[in-house]
Design an enzyme around this catalytic site. Structure first.
Site, PDB file in Angstrom:
ATOM      1  N   GLU A 114      33.362  33.685  51.962  1.00  0.00           N
ATOM      2  CA  GLU A 114      34.512  34.583  51.780  1.00  0.00           C
ATOM      3  C   GLU A 114      34.007  35.968  51.369  1.00  0.00           C
ATOM      4  O   GLU A 114      33.602  36.180  50.224  1.00  0.00           O
ATOM      5  CB  GLU A 114      35.468  34.009  50.739  1.00  0.00           C
ATOM      6  CG  GLU A 114      36.046  32.651  51.142  1.00  0.00           C
ATOM      7  CD  GLU A 114      36.839  32.018  50.022  1.00  0.00           C
ATOM      8  OE1 GLU A 114      37.953  32.504  49.720  1.00  0.00           O
ATOM      9  OE2 GLU A 114      36.332  31.038  49.430  1.00  0.00           O
ATOM     10  N   GLU A 164      28.857  34.018  45.087  1.00  0.00           N
ATOM     11  CA  GLU A 164      30.288  33.719  45.172  1.00  0.00           C
ATOM     12  C   GLU A 164      30.815  33.847  46.598  1.00  0.00           C
ATOM     13  O   GLU A 164      31.806  33.207  46.958  1.00  0.00           O
ATOM     14  CB  GLU A 164      31.081  34.657  44.253  1.00  0.00           C
ATOM     15  CG  GLU A 164      30.922  34.381  42.781  1.00  0.00           C
ATOM     16  CD  GLU A 164      31.634  33.103  42.348  1.00  0.00           C
ATOM     17  OE1 GLU A 164      32.586  32.690  43.030  1.00  0.00           O
ATOM     18  OE2 GLU A 164      31.215  32.517  41.343  1.00  0.00           O
ATOM     19  N   GLU A 183      36.217  20.678  43.137  1.00  0.00           N
ATOM     20  CA  GLU A 183      35.308  21.674  43.725  1.00  0.00           C
ATOM     21  C   GLU A 183      33.878  21.272  43.408  1.00  0.00           C
ATOM     22  O   GLU A 183      33.565  20.926  42.268  1.00  0.00           O
ATOM     23  CB  GLU A 183      35.513  23.083  43.147  1.00  0.00           C
ATOM     24  CG  GLU A 183      36.727  23.833  43.620  1.00  0.00           C
ATOM     25  CD  GLU A 183      36.769  25.255  43.033  1.00  0.00           C
ATOM     26  OE1 GLU A 183      35.696  25.752  42.612  1.00  0.00           O
ATOM     27  OE2 GLU A 183      37.857  25.841  42.986  1.00  0.00           O
ATOM     28  N   LYS A 230      35.367  38.056  48.037  1.00  0.00           N
ATOM     29  CA  LYS A 230      35.357  37.523  46.676  1.00  0.00           C
ATOM     30  C   LYS A 230      34.527  38.436  45.776  1.00  0.00           C
ATOM     31  O   LYS A 230      33.440  38.884  46.150  1.00  0.00           O
ATOM     32  CB  LYS A 230      34.770  36.107  46.649  1.00  0.00           C
ATOM     33  CG  LYS A 230      35.681  35.056  47.255  1.00  0.00           C
ATOM     34  CD  LYS A 230      35.231  33.654  46.883  1.00  0.00           C
ATOM     35  CE  LYS A 230      35.593  33.337  45.454  1.00  0.00           C
ATOM     36  NZ  LYS A 230      35.333  31.919  45.106  1.00  0.00           N
TER      37      LYS A 230
END
Length: 388
Positions: free
Chosen positions: A320, A329, A266, A323
């Site tokens: 997203e 985030e 990641e 999250k």
């Protein structure tokens, strides 16, 4: 007849791969497919998006069957995930590990090219809730693959955060934390036996956010900078990601596993954040991710391991919206939920996006590196001339 042909092909594939060390990551640039959202594209649409972008290597965080089926026959290569909450059961019961592998991996081979299984994610270095189950789960899943004659087709890995390290700067000083070593050492021993890499989630974005006074943002963004020197190795670093990777290599060497490869599972940069996350901008995210692609395309190693080509999965396909945590985030995606681009780094989304016009042209990022380099040279030349 068709099923016989597919079965024969799979048997030939197994035979051909039996003498080759399995690799889940066959390129240098991959992407993480996170789905903690209620507004993103369907798996079939995601496949179309990734094929158009020519991104072949994809990591999942779970084993959703609809997603795995969508990748069938596409040529894209998957790493499926065994989530942390499944570790206890799979670690305690070899039969359950076998059932899991049969149901979620073997069933879909060879049509879906599952190349790896990620056992948990960032298990070590935080709370010890799952730490004691990681090695058992790894061994049971590997043994299941081996009994099914799939251990040379599907690679076992687990990704670590930088929380497993102590003293990561300078890179040569990095070691594993004392409370991690008891779990890490036997895990590395097993991975060494089965030729699995050390997988690291590395974020220059986070390192910069926590150390703004010590880190030049250009150093984090792969832009021209004075860089940093390691006083022990005398090696020079012109970007933070390389330093983070070499810190991992140093920790591995200190632990007795100097030959193990490091892969970045990641990395990325948030395009939007809270008030205290000023570096989370679309401009910085685009600069980081564009320069990351350029860095990986060079197919070169790091200062400490120049022969080990750097490989990285960017985080992530989508923003997203579900999250938890800071705003950043929810804003790491290269694409918006509708498939349009978050910002331009050379990919084309499903739809035109305001991101294409709201930021300066992409060529300005390319020019920044050239201009920055020229500025450094000009400054040095001027300094020399002033001496005469």
């Amino acid at each position: 007849m068709k099923s016989f042909g597919v079965h024969l092909f799979f048997l030939l594939f197994l035979a051909a791969s039996a003498s080759v060390t399995v690799q889940a990551f066959t390129g240098t640039y991959g992407i993480n497919y996170g789905r903690i959202a209620n507004n993103i594209l369907s798996p079939d649409e995601v496949v179309t998006l990734l094929r158009a972008a020519k991104i072949k290597n994809v990591r999942l965080y779970d084993f959703d069957h609809n997603v795995i089926k969508a990748f069938s026959g596409t040529g894209l290569e998957l790493v499926v995930g065994l989530p942390n909450e499944n570790l206890r059961d799979v670690s305690a019961n070899a039969d359950h590990a076998m059932d899991w592998v049969k149901d979620n991996v073997q069933t879909y081979l060879p049509d879906t090219q599952i190349r790896g299984i990620a056992i948990g994610n960032e298990v070590l270095g935080g709370s010890d809730e799952f730490s004691g189950f990681l090695l058992g789960a790894v061994k049971n899943v590997y043994n299941a693959l081996d009994k099914l004659k799939l251990s040379q087709v599907v690679q076992i890995t687990t990704a670590h955060s930088q929380a497993v390290f102590d003293d990561s700067f300078p890179p040569s000083s990095c070691v594993f934390k004392d409370n991690v070593v008891q779990y890490m050492k036997p895990l590395l021993e097993f991975f060494s036996q089965i030729s699995s890499p050390f997988c690291l989630n590395a974020y220059p974005f986070l390192a910069y956010m926590y150390n703004k006074d010590q880190i030049d943002i250009n150093y984090a963004l792969f832009l021209p900078t004075e860089g940093a020197d390691d006083p022990k190795t005398k090696l020079h670093y012109d970007n933070l990601l390389d330093a983070q990777i070499d810190a991992a290599y140093a920790a591995l060497e200190n632990a007795g596993f100097g030959k193990m490869e490091v892969i970045i599972t990641e990395t990325g940069w948030a395009s939007h954040g809270d008030e205290n996350e000023a570096a989370a901008t679309a401009s910085n995210a685009r600069t980081y991710n564009y320069n990351l692609r350029k860095r990986l395309a060079k197919m070169k190693g790091t200062p400490l391991r120049p022969k080990n080509v750097v490989k990285a999965y960017v985080f992530a396909i989508f923003n997203e919206n579900m999250k938890p945590g800071a705003t950043s985030e929810r804003n790491f995606g290269l694409f918006k939920p509708d498939g349009s681009i978050s910002y331009d780094i050379g990919f084309h989304g499903f739809k035109s996006s305001s991101a294409e016009s709201s930021l300066p042209p992409l060529k300005e990022i390319r020019a920044a590196s050239w201009i920055g380099s020229c500025s450094i040279i000009l400054t040095m030349t001027t300094a020399l001339l002033l001496q005469f």
